[in-house]
Design an enzyme around this catalytic site. Structure first.
Site, short mmCIF file in Angstrom:
data_model
loop_
_atom_site.label_atom_id
_atom_site.label_comp_id
_atom_site.label_asym_id
_atom_site.label_seq_id
_atom_site.Cartn_x
_atom_site.Cartn_y
_atom_site.Cartn_z
N PHE A 9 0.88 -1.17 0.00
CA PHE A 9 0.00 0.00 0.00
C PHE A 9 0.92 1.22 0.00
O PHE A 9 1.66 1.46 0.94
CB PHE A 9 -0.88 -0.02 1.25
CG PHE A 9 -1.70 1.21 1.42
CD1 PHE A 9 -2.82 1.43 0.63
CD2 PHE A 9 -1.37 2.16 2.38
CE1 PHE A 9 -3.58 2.58 0.78
CE2 PHE A 9 -2.13 3.31 2.54
CZ PHE A 9 -3.24 3.51 1.74
N ALA A 13 6.09 -10.91 15.34
CA ALA A 13 6.85 -10.76 14.09
C ALA A 13 8.33 -10.46 14.30
O ALA A 13 9.18 -11.07 13.65
CB ALA A 13 6.21 -9.66 13.24
N LYS A 36 -7.86 -15.12 19.72
CA LYS A 36 -6.86 -14.91 20.78
C LYS A 36 -6.57 -13.43 20.96
O LYS A 36 -6.10 -13.01 22.02
CB LYS A 36 -5.59 -15.73 20.52
CG LYS A 36 -4.77 -15.32 19.31
CD LYS A 36 -3.80 -14.18 19.55
CE LYS A 36 -3.21 -13.66 18.26
NZ LYS A 36 -2.39 -12.44 18.46
P1 NAD Z 1 0.61 -3.93 10.58
O1 NAD Z 1 -0.10 -3.88 11.90
O2 NAD Z 1 2.08 -3.72 10.59
O3 NAD Z 1 -0.12 -2.87 9.65
C1 NAD Z 1 0.56 -2.14 8.67
C2 NAD Z 1 0.13 -2.59 7.30
O4 NAD Z 1 -1.13 -1.99 6.96
C3 NAD Z 1 1.10 -2.16 6.21
O5 NAD Z 1 1.23 -3.21 5.27
C4 NAD Z 1 0.40 -1.02 5.54
O6 NAD Z 1 0.79 -0.89 4.20
C5 NAD Z 1 -1.01 -1.48 5.65
N1 NAD Z 1 -1.93 -0.39 5.43
C6 NAD Z 1 -2.02 0.78 6.10
N2 NAD Z 1 -3.02 1.52 5.58
C7 NAD Z 1 -3.58 0.79 4.58
C8 NAD Z 1 -4.66 1.00 3.70
N3 NAD Z 1 -5.38 2.12 3.74
N4 NAD Z 1 -4.96 0.03 2.81
C9 NAD Z 1 -4.25 -1.12 2.79
N5 NAD Z 1 -3.22 -1.37 3.61
C10 NAD Z 1 -2.89 -0.42 4.49
O7 NAD Z 1 0.29 -5.31 9.86
P2 NAD Z 1 0.85 -6.75 10.24
O8 NAD Z 1 1.46 -6.76 11.62
O9 NAD Z 1 1.68 -7.22 9.11
O10 NAD Z 1 -0.47 -7.62 10.38
C11 NAD Z 1 -1.09 -8.25 9.27
C12 NAD Z 1 -1.88 -9.44 9.79
O11 NAD Z 1 -0.95 -10.40 10.29
C13 NAD Z 1 -2.82 -9.09 10.95
O12 NAD Z 1 -4.05 -9.76 10.83
C14 NAD Z 1 -2.07 -9.57 12.16
O13 NAD Z 1 -2.94 -9.95 13.23
C15 NAD Z 1 -1.33 -10.77 11.61
N6 NAD Z 1 -0.13 -11.13 12.37
C16 NAD Z 1 0.72 -10.17 12.82
C17 NAD Z 1 1.83 -10.54 13.59
C18 NAD Z 1 2.76 -9.53 14.16
O14 NAD Z 1 3.47 -9.85 15.14
N7 NAD Z 1 2.85 -8.33 13.62
C19 NAD Z 1 2.07 -11.89 13.84
C20 NAD Z 1 1.20 -12.84 13.31
C21 NAD Z 1 0.10 -12.44 12.58
P1 13P Z 2 -0.39 -8.62 18.25
O1 13P Z 2 -1.12 -8.19 17.01
O2 13P Z 2 -1.17 -8.42 19.53
O3 13P Z 2 0.98 -8.00 18.35
O4 13P Z 2 -0.15 -10.19 18.14
C1 13P Z 2 0.77 -10.66 17.21
C2 13P Z 2 0.54 -12.11 17.02
O5 13P Z 2 -0.40 -12.48 16.38
C3 13P Z 2 1.47 -13.04 17.69
O6 13P Z 2 1.21 -14.38 17.32
#
Ligand code: NAD
Ligand code: 13P
Length: 361
Positions: free
Chosen positions: A48, A160, A221
Site C-alpha cells: 500500500f 513478528a 486470541k
Molecule cells: P501492521 O499492523 O504492521 O499494519 C501495517 C500494514 O497496513 C502495512 O502493510 C500497511 O501498508 C497497511 N496499510 C495501512 N493503511 C492501509 C490502507 N489504507 N490500505 C491497505 N493497507 C494499508 O500489519 P501486520 O502486523 O503485518 O499484520 C497483518 C496481519 O498479520 C494481521 O491480521 C495480524 O494480526 C497478523 N499477524 C501479525 C503478527 C505480528 O506480530 N505483527 C504476527 C502474526 C500475525
Molecule cells: P499482536 O497483534 O497483539 O501484536 O499479536 C501478534 C501475534 O499475532 C502473535 O502471534
C-alpha cells in the site's frame, strides 16, 4: 516455467514472512534445496503506497531491500520486489499470501477479483473474522468463496520481530482436506505448496486438516490478549493473567465448535495457533500493550493505537466488536454465553470499567 510464483499481499510488520519466502527460494539448506524446483526465485510484494521521508515506500524497499516503515533493520532478501499496483503484483502469481490487517482486507479483495488465475492457490495469515448479521467467516473461507481458489490458513505464536530475528518459533498451517479426512495432513496438496515455502529450522510448521480452526484461533486470541493487557494495567499479577488465558482458551474453543462444526478441538489444545499463541500474545503482543496503556492512561484504544503503533493496527478490539455483533444476532447455546469476549467489548466500546472484566467470569 511451471514454477510457483509467490506474491505477498501486504507489507506490514508480519511481512517478515517474505524474508522466509525469499530465503526458502535461495538458501542452500538441505530441506529447502529439496523443494527449490517448486518456486520461481522472485517474490513480489504488494505494498500500500505511502510516503516515507519524502520518497514512495515501494522505492525505498526496492533500493534498500528493507521496509523501514513497518519492519526496521530486517533485510527482506534481494529477490523481494515491492509493487504498488495490485494488478501488476498479481500478474502470473500462483501462490498468494494474504498478510494485512483485517481492516484492509475487503478493499484489497475487491482489487484482486478477476485478476487471479484459476490455478492459483492462497494462504491467509490474517487474524480476524468477518461478520454480517448471523454469518461469521474466517478470512481463508472468504478468499476461497470470492476468488474461487483453494485457501489455507497460517497462524501461530509468532510475534513478528522475534521471527524476523530468527528466534525459534512454531506455527500451524491449516490446509483444505476431503470431508472426514483422517490421514497425514502433510500429504495434502496444499501442504506440499505452503510448507516448503514457510518451514525453516527456526520457523517450524506443523500441518493440520483444519483451515477454519487455525484461522479462528488467530482471530479470537486477540480478544484474550486485550483482556490480558487490562489485567496488566490493573496490576493484578500472574494468577489473574493465567485465569484469563485459561478462560479465554475455553471461550475460543467453545465458540469455534459451536459455530464451525468442522473445527477440531485438538487444533486449539495442541497446536501453536491455539494455546501457544494465547500465551505469547498475552505476554508480548501489541494488543496486550495497548490495552495495558488504556487502563494506565485512561485513553481510548483508537487514540493509543495511533500514538503507540504508528500505523500498525490492532486486531483485538474490532474482533471483540464483530463477535459481539454476531452473538447478538445469532444467540448462543453456551450457558452464560461468552463472558470474557463480552467484557472486552464492553470495556473497549461501552465505557465499562476495566475492573468489571471479572464480573461475569
Ligand atoms: P501492521 O499492523 O504492521 O499494519 C501495517 C500494514 O497496513 C502495512 O502493510 C500497511 O501498508 C497497511 N496499510 C495501512 N493503511 C492501509 C490502507 N489504507 N490500505 C491497505 N493497507 C494499508 O500489519 P501486520 O502486523 O503485518 O499484520 C497483518 C496481519 O498479520 C494481521 O491480521 C495480524 O494480526 C497478523 N499477524 C501479525 C503478527 C505480528 O506480530 N505483527 C504476527 C502474526 C500475525
Ligand atoms: P499482536 O497483534 O497483539 O501484536 O499479536 C501478534 C501475534 O499475532 C502473535 O502471534
Amino acid at each position: 516455467s511451471d514454477k510457483e510464483r509467490v506474491v505477498i499481499i501486504g507489507s506490514g510488520n508480519w511481512q517478515v514472512l517474505s524474508t522466509l519466502g525469499s530465503a526458502i527460494a535461495s538458501v542452500a539448506a538441505k530441506n529447502v534445496l529439496l523443494h527449490h524446483e517448486l518456486f520461481h526465485p522472485e517474490v513480489k510484494m504488494w505494498v500500500f503506497e505511502e510516503d516515507y521521508e519524502g520518497k514512495p515506500l515501494t522505492r525505498v524497499i526496492n533500493e534498500t531491500h528493507m521496509n523501514p516503515r513497518y519492519l526496521p533493520d530486517i533485510p527482506l532478501g534481494d529477490n523481494v520486489t515491492a509493487e504498488p499496483d495490485l494488478g501488476k503484483a498479481l500478474q502470473g502469481a500462483t501462490a498468494l499470501v494474504f498478510v494485512m490487517p483485517h481492516q484492509f482486507f475487503r478493499k484489497a479483495l475487491d482489487g484482486i477479483k478477476g485478476k487471479v488465475s484459476q490455478n492459483a492457490r492462497a494462504v491467509s495469515l490474517i487474524k480476524g473474522v468477518d461478520v454480517h448479521g448471523t454469518k461469521i467467516q474466517a478470512y481463508a473461507t472468504i478468499v476461497n468463496e470470492e476468488l474461487g481458489i483453494s485457501c489455507s490458513s497460517l497462524s501461530g505464536a509468532n510475534i513478528a520481530t522475534e521471527v524476523a530475528e530468527g528466534k525459534f518459533s512454531e506455527s500451524t498451517l491449516g490446509v483444505p482436506s476431503p470431508d472426514g479426512f483422517e490421514g497425514d495432513p502433510d500429504t495434502l496438496p496444499d501442504a506440499r505448496l505452503w510448507k516448503p515455502l514457510f518451514d525453516t529450522k527456526t520457523f517450524s510448521i506443523s500441518v493440520v486438516a483444519d483451515v477454519e480452526g487455525v484461522g479462528l484461533c488467530g482471530a479470537l486470541k486477540n480478544i484474550v490478549a486485550v483482556a490480558a493487557g487490562f489485567i496488566d494495567g490493573l496490576g493484578w499479577g500472574s494468577n489473574s493473567k493465567a485465569a484469563i488465558m485459561r478462560i479465554g482458551m475455553n471461550e475460543i474453543k467453545d465458540f469455534s465448535l459451536e459455530y464451525f462444526p468442522t473445527t477440531r478441538a485438538e487444533t486449539f489444545l495442541e497446536q501453536s495457533c491455539g494455546i501457544a499463541d494465547i500465551i505469547t500474545s498475552c505476554l508480548g503482543g501489541r494488543n496486550r500493550k495497548v490495552a495495558e496503556a488504556m487502563v494506565k492512561e485512561g485513553k481510548p484504544f483508537q487514540e493509543l493505537e495511533e500514538s503507540m503503533l504508528k500505523g500498525q493496527k490492532l486486531q483485538g478490539p474490532e474482533t471483540a466488536l464483530h463477535v459481539h455483533e454476531f452473538l447478538a444476532a445469532r444467540g448462543t447455546k453456551r450457558p452464560g454465553g461468552y463472558p470474557l469476549f463480552d467484557a472486552v467489548w464492553r470495556i473497549c466500546y461501552e465505557g465499562a470499567k476495566p475492573e468489571s472484566i471479572i464480573d461475569k467470569l
